[in-house]
Design an enzyme around this catalytic site. Structure first.
Site, PDB file in Angstrom:
ATOM      1  N   CYS A   1      21.324 -23.308 -31.278  1.00 50.71           N
ATOM      2  CA  CYS A   1      22.074 -23.266 -30.016  1.00 50.71           C
ATOM      3  C   CYS A   1      21.135 -23.327 -28.805  1.00 50.71           C
ATOM      4  O   CYS A   1      20.568 -24.379 -28.550  1.00 50.71           O
ATOM      5  CB  CYS A   1      22.986 -22.055 -29.990  1.00 50.71           C
ATOM      6  SG  CYS A   1      24.295 -22.165 -28.759  1.00 50.71           S
TER       7      CYS A   1
ATOM      8  N   HIS B   1      26.421 -22.756 -34.960  1.00 49.28           N
ATOM      9  CA  HIS B   1      25.889 -21.504 -35.470  1.00 49.28           C
ATOM     10  C   HIS B   1      26.073 -21.402 -36.975  1.00 49.28           C
ATOM     11  O   HIS B   1      27.151 -21.007 -37.463  1.00 49.28           O
ATOM     12  CB  HIS B   1      26.580 -20.325 -34.770  1.00 49.28           C
ATOM     13  CG  HIS B   1      26.169 -20.184 -33.350  1.00 49.28           C
ATOM     14  ND1 HIS B   1      25.062 -19.451 -32.973  1.00 49.28           N
ATOM     15  CD2 HIS B   1      26.685 -20.709 -32.207  1.00 49.28           C
ATOM     16  CE1 HIS B   1      24.924 -19.522 -31.654  1.00 49.28           C
ATOM     17  NE2 HIS B   1      25.891 -20.273 -31.168  1.00 49.28           N
TER      18      HIS B   1
ATOM     19  N   GLU C   1      24.885 -19.193 -38.868  1.00 44.56           N
ATOM     20  CA  GLU C   1      24.850 -17.795 -39.298  1.00 44.56           C
ATOM     21  C   GLU C   1      26.218 -17.128 -39.226  1.00 44.56           C
ATOM     22  O   GLU C   1      26.395 -16.025 -39.732  1.00 44.56           O
ATOM     23  CB  GLU C   1      23.837 -17.007 -38.449  1.00 44.56           C
ATOM     24  CG  GLU C   1      24.256 -16.725 -37.008  1.00 44.56           C
ATOM     25  CD  GLU C   1      24.016 -17.884 -36.053  1.00 44.56           C
ATOM     26  OE1 GLU C   1      23.816 -19.027 -36.520  1.00 44.56           O
ATOM     27  OE2 GLU C   1      24.032 -17.645 -34.823  1.00 44.56           O
TER      28      GLU C   1
END
Lengths: 66, 191
Positions: free
Chosen positions: B79, B166, B168
Site C-alpha cells: 500500500c 492488503h 494481510e
C-alpha cells in the site's frame, strides 16, 4: 551457463521444490545474481505460454531442443 | 529466516507481522525511523501500509528510501510502502480515479513470483485514496483491478515487490499464499 542452470534445476530438483526454487538454487550455486534468475525464469515462462504448463517439463523441452 | 516489518503507521501493520509469525518466520515490527544498520542483517523487509499520503507526506515514510537503496535482500512493499517505492525509483503517484475501499477483483497479468500458483482472478482488500500513476522503467506491472491499473509490481532485476492491496487482511483471498510466495523468494535469495 543458462543451459547448465536449467539442467541442474531439472536434475537436482528436491521433493518439495517448485521450479522457481530449484532454478534459484542452481543460479545461487553459481553465484549468479537475482537479475539472471529473472531473465532465465522469464524465458521458461514464455515458453510455457498462457496455459501454465509444468515448468519442469518446459525446461526439459528447452534443454532437449538446444 | 528473519523478516522485519517496517511500520509506516498503517492500521494493519500488526496483521502483517502476525501472518509472518503464523508462517513461522522470525519477525518483529520496527519503526520506519530505524537506522539502516539495524535492519541490514535481516533476510527481507516488509514495508507496511501507512496513513501518510505519500504524495504530500513523504517525510513521514522515515528511512524507507534508505532501505530501498541499500538493503540487498527481498522487499515486499504494501500500500503506502508500494506507493513510496514506486515514487522513490522515479514513478509518480496521485489521487486515484476511483479510490478503493473494500473488496475488489484482482486480475493477475503476470505471475511473477508473488502470484505463483494462484488463480488469474481473485478477491483482494483495498484501502487507498491515492494510486501509482506512472511506473519507473525498472518495474513491471503484475496485476490490476478494474479501478486501479497498477495493483502489483516487481522490479525487473532486484527482488522488490509492491502491492497496492492488503494481502494481510482476511478478506484478501490467497493472502497467505502471497506471503508464502514472497518467503520462497527470501529463502532462495537470502545471503
Amino acid at each position: 551457463m543458462e543451459r547448465e542452470c536449467l539442467a541442474e534445476a531439472v536434475e537436482k530438483r528436491r521433493k518439495e521444490d517448485d521450479f522457481e526454487q530449484s532454478l534459484s538454487r542452481a543460479l545461487r550455486r553459481r553465484d549468479q545474481p537475482y537479475e539472471s534468475y529473472i531473465q532465465l525464469i522469464g524465458k521458461v515462462r514464455e515458453a510455457a505460454g498462457k496455459d501454465r504448463k509444468d515448468l519442469f517439463k518446459v525446461a526439459e523441452q528447452l534443454l532437449g531442443s538446444t | 529466516m528473519k523478516v522485519l516489518v517496517v511500520d509506516n503507521g498503517g492500521q494493519w501493520t500488526h496483521r502483517e507481522w502476525r501472518v509472518l509469525k503464523y508462517l513461522k518466520v522470525d519477525t518483529k515490527i520496527v519503526p520506519n525511523s530505524t537506522p539502516f544498520e539495524e535492519v541490514e542483517e535481516a533476510d527481507a523487509l516488509v514495508l507496511s501500509g501507512g496513513s501518510p499520503s505519500v504524495a504530500c507526506e513523504a517525510g513521514r515514510m522515515g528511512n524507507n528510501g534508505v532501505y530501498l537503496d541499500r538493503f540487498p535482500g527481498p522487499i515486499l512493499a504494501i500500500c503506502a510502502g508500494h506507493q513510496f517505492m514506486c515514487t522513490h525509483f522515479g514513478g509518480s503517484i496521485g489521487p486515484a480515479q476511483r479510490p478503493e475501499f473494500g473488496a475488489a477483483a484482482l486480475h493477475v497479468l503476470e505471475e511473477g513470483e508473488i502470484f505463483s500458483g494462484l488463480p488469474k482472478q481473485f478477491q483482494v482488500w483495498e484501502s487507498h485514496n491515492d494510486e501509482v500513476k506512472s511506473l519507473p522503467d525498472a518495474f513491471q506491472v503484475l496485476a490490476r483491478t478494474d479501478d486501479c491499473p497498477i495493483e502489483a509490481v516487481r522490479h525487473r532485476s532486484r527482488p522488490l515487490f509492491g502491492l497496492q492491496f492488503h494481502p494481510e487482511v482476511e478478506n484478501t483471498e490467497h493472502g497467505y499464499e502471497i506471503f508464502q510466495n514472497f518467503l520462497k523468494v527470501v529463502e532462495s535469495w537470502k545471503r
